[in-house]
Enzyme design. Sequence first.
Site, PDB file in Angstrom:
ATOM      1  N   ASP A  25       0.906  -1.147   0.000  1.00 44.38           N
ATOM      2  CA  ASP A  25       0.000   0.000   0.000  1.00 44.38           C
ATOM      3  C   ASP A  25       0.944   1.195   0.000  1.00 44.38           C
ATOM      4  OD1 ASP A  25      -1.456   2.244   0.713  1.00 44.38           O
ATOM      5  OD2 ASP A  25      -2.933   1.074   1.815  1.00 44.38           O
ATOM      6  N   HIS A  26       1.120   1.829  -1.157  1.00 42.74           N
ATOM      7  CA  HIS A  26       2.239   2.789  -1.258  1.00 42.74           C
ATOM      8  C   HIS A  26       2.067   3.975  -0.314  1.00 42.74           C
ATOM      9  CE1 HIS A  26      -0.361   5.129  -3.960  1.00 42.74           C
ATOM     10  NE2 HIS A  26       0.459   6.136  -3.769  1.00 42.74           N
ATOM     11  N   HIS A  52      -5.733   2.913   1.214  1.00 42.45           N
ATOM     12  CA  HIS A  52      -4.997   4.087   1.702  1.00 42.45           C
ATOM     13  C   HIS A  52      -5.692   4.780   2.878  1.00 42.45           C
ATOM     14  CE1 HIS A  52      -2.911   3.240  -1.901  1.00 42.45           C
ATOM     15  NE2 HIS A  52      -3.595   4.013  -2.721  1.00 42.45           N
TER      16      HIS A  52
END
Length: 512
Positions: free
Chosen positions: A185-186, A248
């Site tokens: 999950d950047h 996010h």
Amino acid sequence: MAATAKIGATVIVIFGAAGDLTWRKLMPAIYNLYLDDWIPEHFAVLGVAHTEITDAGFKKHVHEGIDEFSRTGKAKKADWEVFEKYISYKKGDFSDPATYAAIKKQIDKLEKDWGESVNRVYYMAVPPNFFEDIATKIGESGLCSNKTLSRIVVEKPFGHDIESAKHLNNLLHGLFDESQIYRIDHYLGKETVQNILAFRFANAMFEPIWNRNYIDHVQITVSEQLGIENRGNYYETAGALRDMIQNHLLQLLCLIAMEPPVSFDADEVRNRKVDVLNALRKMTMEQVHNYAVRGQYGDGWIEGKKVKGYRDEPDVSKTSNKETFAAVKFYIDNWRWQDVPFYVRSGKRMNESISVITIQFRPVPHQSFPLETTENWQPNRLVLNIQPHMGIRLRFQAKRPGLKMLLNPVDMLFNYNDSYTTGTPEAYETLLLDIFQGDATLFMRADQVEAAWNILMPIINAWDANTSPNFPNYAAGTHGPEDAQALIAKDGHNWIVMPLEKDKKNNNETTE
Ligand code: BG6
């Protein structure tokens, strides 16, 4: 999470090497790790994709990507000449076992030449329909058999709903240990997101007031001016809830709401986060309209340019029911947060691009100042700006200079750019280095992903089952649908966005 020792010999195999993610994010990130001296002497990037391209052609493509997207600007000739030696390309069919046999042969040879054991990272930078096949072939070909040295990286979206996420988890667990699986999950690699942990748990003064006794509500906004770009095919199956909230925004919520971890051991941090997800109040499909609002953009104007509505974007149905905006009110049923609403929202083609978390404190218990002094009075507020500008703002009351007693809000500001001059690594640099070092703290564990899907399933099911009668319901370039204002207004609040940089002298607040 925080880089420590240098890494040992490493090979990263990127499946989907000819794709956009590799070009824009992964290779520029690896290049910057090289510039910052994190790359070991024995290192190789092996790009694999269906595309017919020579080694030289692939390197040229990577070079162009670095020049365009690297945070450190165009590659200097001398640096590039060293870096390009690490890179090679192999055309391969993801479904053909021969592809994996060839990769294995190449890594075994490197290991022999280098005379040391090699970390093997298999990065699936491919659309999700390839995940199963590639993971299975990696598992079956023995590429990941050394459980300590080999890792597999899975990009988002991890599943399409709870069933498909469980299915993928089961499949991966049949082939790898959980400790080998890195679900990206950047957002968790962003500097400011990591700083939430530092802010909360490296300072003693916030923790005593970080609870229902002092906090009135929390808002998390991730708004983007961008539309869906050329991702119509993907977005028609995703929508804002799956694309942004499930991952996010729920992760940001976890970082704000989690209990202090005993240590920064990967599982300890992830246990505390999953506790939050498990404590989120479940809603039924019938209750969804009380807690969640959806929107879809019509045409409009962004920074003076006319932009299309969602239904006119390429690969999007003219009657699409997909949401490009979602706002949800969550409650966390535990001692710390009982009855404190967490409002989260995210949308495409909004009026501005900003990611911000607002912690709104309760008013003082008793107002001792006379009414006329407090015209502009506001309860305390803490704003964590994630992007585009990184910083923290604490709002409190002060006496306005002058002979009269007049109170008004002022801000204490911490701005990363003013306080630090060192360049900020991109999220993918942090995450790739963590993968190379075998630190899974910032990656999603199987139970986290499933808990996040579980909590959203009633909304997904309700929205899939009922077409929205009023789509498109917000014009591009605006604050999103009116229903989102109503969601928060019925509790007596409004959405607050306080950008960091634009105008420091004024308390540049936008309320909507
Ligand atoms: C991705 C979503 O995960 O995050 C995109 O799929 C979104 O739709 C992007 O635009 C936002 O990331 P960032 O880092 O640009 O805020």
